[in-house]
Design a protein around this motif. Structure first.
Motif, PDB file in Angstrom:
ATOM      1  N   PRO A 167       0.827  -1.206   0.000  1.00 35.07           N
ATOM      2  CA  PRO A 167       0.000   0.000   0.000  1.00 35.07           C
ATOM      3  C   PRO A 167       0.865   1.261   0.000  1.00 35.07           C
ATOM      4  O   PRO A 167       2.062   1.215   0.284  1.00 35.07           O
ATOM      5  CB  PRO A 167      -0.802  -0.129   1.295  1.00 35.07           C
ATOM      6  CG  PRO A 167       0.078  -0.927   2.201  1.00 35.07           C
ATOM      7  CD  PRO A 167       0.793  -1.901   1.306  1.00 35.07           C
ATOM      8  N   TRP A 168       0.235   2.387  -0.257  1.00 33.02           N
ATOM      9  CA  TRP A 168       0.959   3.643  -0.364  1.00 33.02           C
ATOM     10  C   TRP A 168       1.100   4.387   0.963  1.00 33.02           C
ATOM     11  O   TRP A 168       1.952   5.271   1.090  1.00 33.02           O
ATOM     12  CB  TRP A 168       0.265   4.555  -1.372  1.00 33.02           C
ATOM     13  CG  TRP A 168       0.648   4.244  -2.770  1.00 33.02           C
ATOM     14  CD1 TRP A 168      -0.048   3.489  -3.667  1.00 33.02           C
ATOM     15  CD2 TRP A 168       1.831   4.664  -3.445  1.00 33.02           C
ATOM     16  NE1 TRP A 168       0.632   3.408  -4.859  1.00 33.02           N
ATOM     17  CE2 TRP A 168       1.790   4.125  -4.751  1.00 33.02           C
ATOM     18  CE3 TRP A 168       2.928   5.434  -3.075  1.00 33.02           C
ATOM     19  CZ2 TRP A 168       2.799   4.340  -5.694  1.00 33.02           C
ATOM     20  CZ3 TRP A 168       3.934   5.656  -4.016  1.00 33.02           C
ATOM     21  CH2 TRP A 168       3.868   5.107  -5.298  1.00 33.02           C
ATOM     22  N   SER A 169       0.271   4.053   1.923  1.00 30.80           N
ATOM     23  CA  SER A 169       0.299   4.853   3.149  1.00 30.80           C
ATOM     24  C   SER A 169       0.088   3.999   4.390  1.00 30.80           C
ATOM     25  O   SER A 169      -0.422   2.881   4.313  1.00 30.80           O
ATOM     26  CB  SER A 169      -0.791   5.932   3.100  1.00 30.80           C
ATOM     27  OG  SER A 169      -2.088   5.340   3.148  1.00 30.80           O
ATOM     28  N   LEU A 193       7.092  -3.482   5.456  1.00 27.50           N
ATOM     29  CA  LEU A 193       5.964  -2.565   5.293  1.00 27.50           C
ATOM     30  C   LEU A 193       5.842  -1.635   6.491  1.00 27.50           C
ATOM     31  O   LEU A 193       5.615  -0.427   6.337  1.00 27.50           O
ATOM     32  CB  LEU A 193       4.663  -3.355   5.108  1.00 27.50           C
ATOM     33  CG  LEU A 193       4.490  -4.104   3.777  1.00 27.50           C
ATOM     34  CD1 LEU A 193       3.167  -4.847   3.764  1.00 27.50           C
ATOM     35  CD2 LEU A 193       4.589  -3.167   2.588  1.00 27.50           C
ATOM     36  N   ARG A 194       6.005  -2.187   7.667  1.00 30.39           N
ATOM     37  CA  ARG A 194       5.918  -1.352   8.878  1.00 30.39           C
ATOM     38  C   ARG A 194       7.063  -0.342   8.919  1.00 30.39           C
ATOM     39  O   ARG A 194       6.861   0.826   9.256  1.00 30.39           O
ATOM     40  CB  ARG A 194       5.936  -2.237  10.128  1.00 30.39           C
ATOM     41  CG  ARG A 194       4.608  -2.964  10.375  1.00 30.39           C
ATOM     42  CD  ARG A 194       4.707  -3.863  11.594  1.00 30.39           C
ATOM     43  NE  ARG A 194       3.398  -4.316  12.010  1.00 30.39           N
ATOM     44  CZ  ARG A 194       2.610  -3.674  12.876  1.00 30.39           C
ATOM     45  NH1 ARG A 194       3.006  -2.535  13.380  1.00 30.39           N
ATOM     46  NH2 ARG A 194       1.438  -4.164  13.222  1.00 30.39           N
ATOM     47  N   LYS A 195       8.257  -0.782   8.596  1.00 27.47           N
ATOM     48  CA  LYS A 195       9.416   0.116   8.599  1.00 27.47           C
ATOM     49  C   LYS A 195       9.240   1.232   7.581  1.00 27.47           C
ATOM     50  O   LYS A 195       9.448   2.413   7.881  1.00 27.47           O
ATOM     51  CB  LYS A 195      10.674  -0.702   8.290  1.00 27.47           C
ATOM     52  CG  LYS A 195      11.972   0.110   8.206  1.00 27.47           C
ATOM     53  CD  LYS A 195      12.442   0.519   9.578  1.00 27.47           C
ATOM     54  CE  LYS A 195      13.799   1.193   9.512  1.00 27.47           C
ATOM     55  NZ  LYS A 195      14.273   1.594  10.847  1.00 27.47           N
ATOM     56  N   SER A 254       8.710   6.612   4.887  1.00 26.61           N
ATOM     57  CA  SER A 254       7.917   7.451   3.983  1.00 26.61           C
ATOM     58  C   SER A 254       7.147   8.548   4.705  1.00 26.61           C
ATOM     59  O   SER A 254       6.474   9.351   4.057  1.00 26.61           O
ATOM     60  CB  SER A 254       6.943   6.585   3.182  1.00 26.61           C
ATOM     61  OG  SER A 254       5.992   5.988   4.027  1.00 26.61           O
ATOM     62  N   LEU A 255       7.227   8.610   6.021  1.00 20.98           N
ATOM     63  CA  LEU A 255       6.531   9.640   6.787  1.00 20.98           C
ATOM     64  C   LEU A 255       7.489  10.741   7.218  1.00 20.98           C
ATOM     65  O   LEU A 255       8.591  10.467   7.703  1.00 20.98           O
ATOM     66  CB  LEU A 255       5.891   9.037   8.044  1.00 20.98           C
ATOM     67  CG  LEU A 255       4.503   8.416   7.922  1.00 20.98           C
ATOM     68  CD1 LEU A 255       4.042   7.949   9.296  1.00 20.98           C
ATOM     69  CD2 LEU A 255       3.494   9.400   7.356  1.00 20.98           C
ATOM     70  N   ARG A 256       7.087  11.977   7.053  1.00 20.40           N
ATOM     71  CA  ARG A 256       7.886  13.087   7.596  1.00 20.40           C
ATOM     72  C   ARG A 256       7.756  13.094   9.109  1.00 20.40           C
ATOM     73  O   ARG A 256       6.677  12.890   9.657  1.00 20.40           O
ATOM     74  CB  ARG A 256       7.408  14.416   7.025  1.00 20.40           C
ATOM     75  CG  ARG A 256       7.582  14.517   5.522  1.00 20.40           C
ATOM     76  CD  ARG A 256       7.051  15.823   4.993  1.00 20.40           C
ATOM     77  NE  ARG A 256       7.869  16.949   5.442  1.00 20.40           N
ATOM     78  CZ  ARG A 256       7.596  18.221   5.142  1.00 20.40           C
ATOM     79  NH1 ARG A 256       6.512  18.515   4.432  1.00 20.40           N
ATOM     80  NH2 ARG A 256       8.380  19.181   5.566  1.00 20.40           N
ATOM     81  N   LYS A 257       8.862  13.328   9.756  1.00 22.03           N
ATOM     82  CA  LYS A 257       8.878  13.297  11.217  1.00 22.03           C
ATOM     83  C   LYS A 257       8.215  14.547  11.798  1.00 22.03           C
ATOM     84  O   LYS A 257       8.239  15.632  11.210  1.00 22.03           O
ATOM     85  CB  LYS A 257      10.313  13.189  11.736  1.00 22.03           C
ATOM     86  CG  LYS A 257      11.096  12.016  11.160  1.00 22.03           C
ATOM     87  CD  LYS A 257      10.463  10.689  11.536  1.00 22.03           C
ATOM     88  CE  LYS A 257      11.309   9.512  11.069  1.00 22.03           C
ATOM     89  NZ  LYS A 257      11.369   9.410   9.595  1.00 22.03           N
ATOM     90  N   CYS A 258       7.653  14.382  12.964  1.00 20.58           N
ATOM     91  CA  CYS A 258       7.070  15.509  13.685  1.00 20.58           C
ATOM     92  C   CYS A 258       8.196  16.316  14.317  1.00 20.58           C
ATOM     93  O   CYS A 258       8.991  15.800  15.105  1.00 20.58           O
ATOM     94  CB  CYS A 258       6.115  15.000  14.765  1.00 20.58           C
ATOM     95  SG  CYS A 258       5.328  16.299  15.723  1.00 20.58           S
TER      96      CYS A 258
END
Length: 462
Positions: free
Chosen positions: A406-408, A439-441, A447-451
């Motif tokens: 998946p993409w997200s 996938l979890r990594k 692929s997520l920008r950090k807060c």
């Protein structure tokens, strides 16, 4: 009556918008029986969506003598079911009772006038026709009258029960301390052997995860990575190969029959490409699926290693490579599945380009490990896929097996319960295989920008 080589059972879960198309398909299936003694035993379970037409058990095994039996009037079903005109086709009991009728109950008039019961054979094929969406429970054999769909875990149990031999059934009854009448039911042999062909005339079932789920229940599996037309399979052509293959080649193997299934379906669909239709189909050797899963999860382990150090150039390069490959890769199920072969080929190529561009460095060994793992997957894929074919432009990069990518994170979360309930995911946890880990990594970290933490000199609300 001599035992035929094949018994073919087609389960049509048509209590939905597919009902009319399935009725047409059933007429095609009747045509196969007209081939005479060379035709296989042919059965159809038909559950439509008309309140005036009951669920039917159909026997098309004898030329010119089609038999239609109302399901609710079949006596002595193996498992209790409510006597309703319209059954719930998404219930495992409906599947098992139908198989029991085919191989143990249906009346057969022999040449000497004697009556026997059940049409057993040397080989068995079980084809499921209906809605599906890969491993997702939603929509699997959707039955609109009851509002039910089949869960993948129940489907797995159903096929295991149908294929277990007597010794396995007896051992199961002993382990569960089942006695009396319940034991008689539990130990009744249905097929008593793995299916020679398990077929899915339904969408998006050509997934590695789905194949792994049923690896012990079937010798060969036929499915599509993408969507199947509402009209479904061209049964008259593809079932006819069961009678003609032996005459053509002097032998009748599971592989040769499955291969011809694919050829006949793809050829039959070529006429519709002018209208923009695209289809794919592949036949798999299920004995090779464990090796394919191991090779693929080895690739996942190598990919995870590439993302160990956020400050490394390999991390940054692979972040771009995975995004590029994912974007270009052949996809299915609303872009949530990718073709396994296409993914590995593109990943191998992109890693090669990065190695050329960077020139030198010890860290490039990580990329070479990715390339090596990709090639191992492609070798295993070649062994597992008997034949893969496509018609039309939308699925031209199909190689026969897809995987969930998946993409997200949000999409993974929506599918998490179903996906992590599969044997593919459970065995990955026990054996430390790691596509789920990748996938979890990737989805939760890479692929997520950090807060970012706020600075003290930034006014509140800015």
């Amino acid at each position: 009556m001599n035992e035929k080589e094949w018994t073919i059972m087609i389960y049509m879960a048509g209590d939905n918008n597919l009902a009319v198309d399935m009725a047409y398909a059933m007429e095609q299936i009747k045509e196969v029986a007209k081939q005479g003694d060379d035709s296989p035993n042919l059965f159809v379970y038909y559950d439509g969506n008309s309140p005036a037409i009951p669920t039917l058990y159909c026997d098309f095994s004898e030329p010119g003598k089609p038999r239609y039996v109302r399901s609710y009037k079949v006596p002595n079903k193996l498992y209790w079911a409510p006597e309703k005109l319209n059954e719930n086709a998404a219930d495992k009991v409906s599947i098992l009772n139908f198989i029991h009728w085919c191989v143990n109950q249906v009346e057969v008039e022999n040449n000497d006038g004697e009556i026997s019961y059940g049409r057993r054979a040397q080989k068995y094929a079980l084809i499921f026709s209906g809605h599906s969406l890969g491993f997702q429970d939603i929509g699997l054999f959707k039955d609109e009258s009851t509002g039910k769909s089949m869960k993948m875990t129940d489907f797995y149990v159903t096929l295991e029960r149908a294929t277990w031999d007597r010794e396995t059934l007896e051992n199961f009854a002993d382990e569960e301390n089942i006695e009396g009448e319940a034991r008689d039911i539990t130990t009744t042999v249905l097929l008593g052997q793995p299916l020679d062909i398990l077929g899915f005339d339904s969408c998006v079932m050509g997934m590695l995860e789905v194949g792994y789920q049923f690896a012990t229940s079937a010798k060969t599996l036929i499915a599509s990575e993408g969507s199947v037309p509402s009209a479904g399979w061209t049964y008259a052509k593809i079932l006819g190969c069961l009678a003609s293959e032996k005459n053509r080649n002097g032998e009748d193997t599971d592989r040769s029959v499955a291969e011809r299934f694919v050829k006949e379906f793809i050829r039959s669909q070529d006429s519709y490409t002018v209208g923009g239709a695209s289809v794919d189909m592949a036949a798999w050797d299920m004995s090779q699926f464990d090796d394919l899963a191991k090779a693929f999860n080895k690739l996942a382990e190598v990919l995870i290693e590439c993302f160990d150090d956020e400050e490394s150039r390999i991390y940054r390069q692979m972040e771009r490579v995975i995004l590029q490959v994912h974007w270009k890769c052949q996809s299915y199920m609303y872009d949530q599945n990718v073709d396994l072969g296409d993914f590995c080929e593109l990943l191998d190529q992109e890693c090669g380009r990065v190695i050329t561009e960077l020139g030198d460095g010890d860290d490039l060994q990580e990329l070479k490990k990715v390339q090596k793992a990709c090639r191992k997957v492609l070798e295993a894929l070649k062994e597992a896929v008997i034949l893969s074919g496509f018609s039309g432009g939308s699925y031209q990069y199909s190689n026969g097996v897809s995987v969930f990518f998946p993409w997200s994170r949000q999409t993974y979360e929506l599918s998490k319960k179903n996906y992590e309930g599969l044997w593919f995911s459970k065995d990955a946890k026990r054996r430390k295989l790691s596509w789920k880990g990748f996938l979890r990594k990737y989805l939760y970290e890479v692929s997520l920008r950090k807060c970012e933490l706020t600075h003290d000199d930034v006014p509140v609300g800015m």
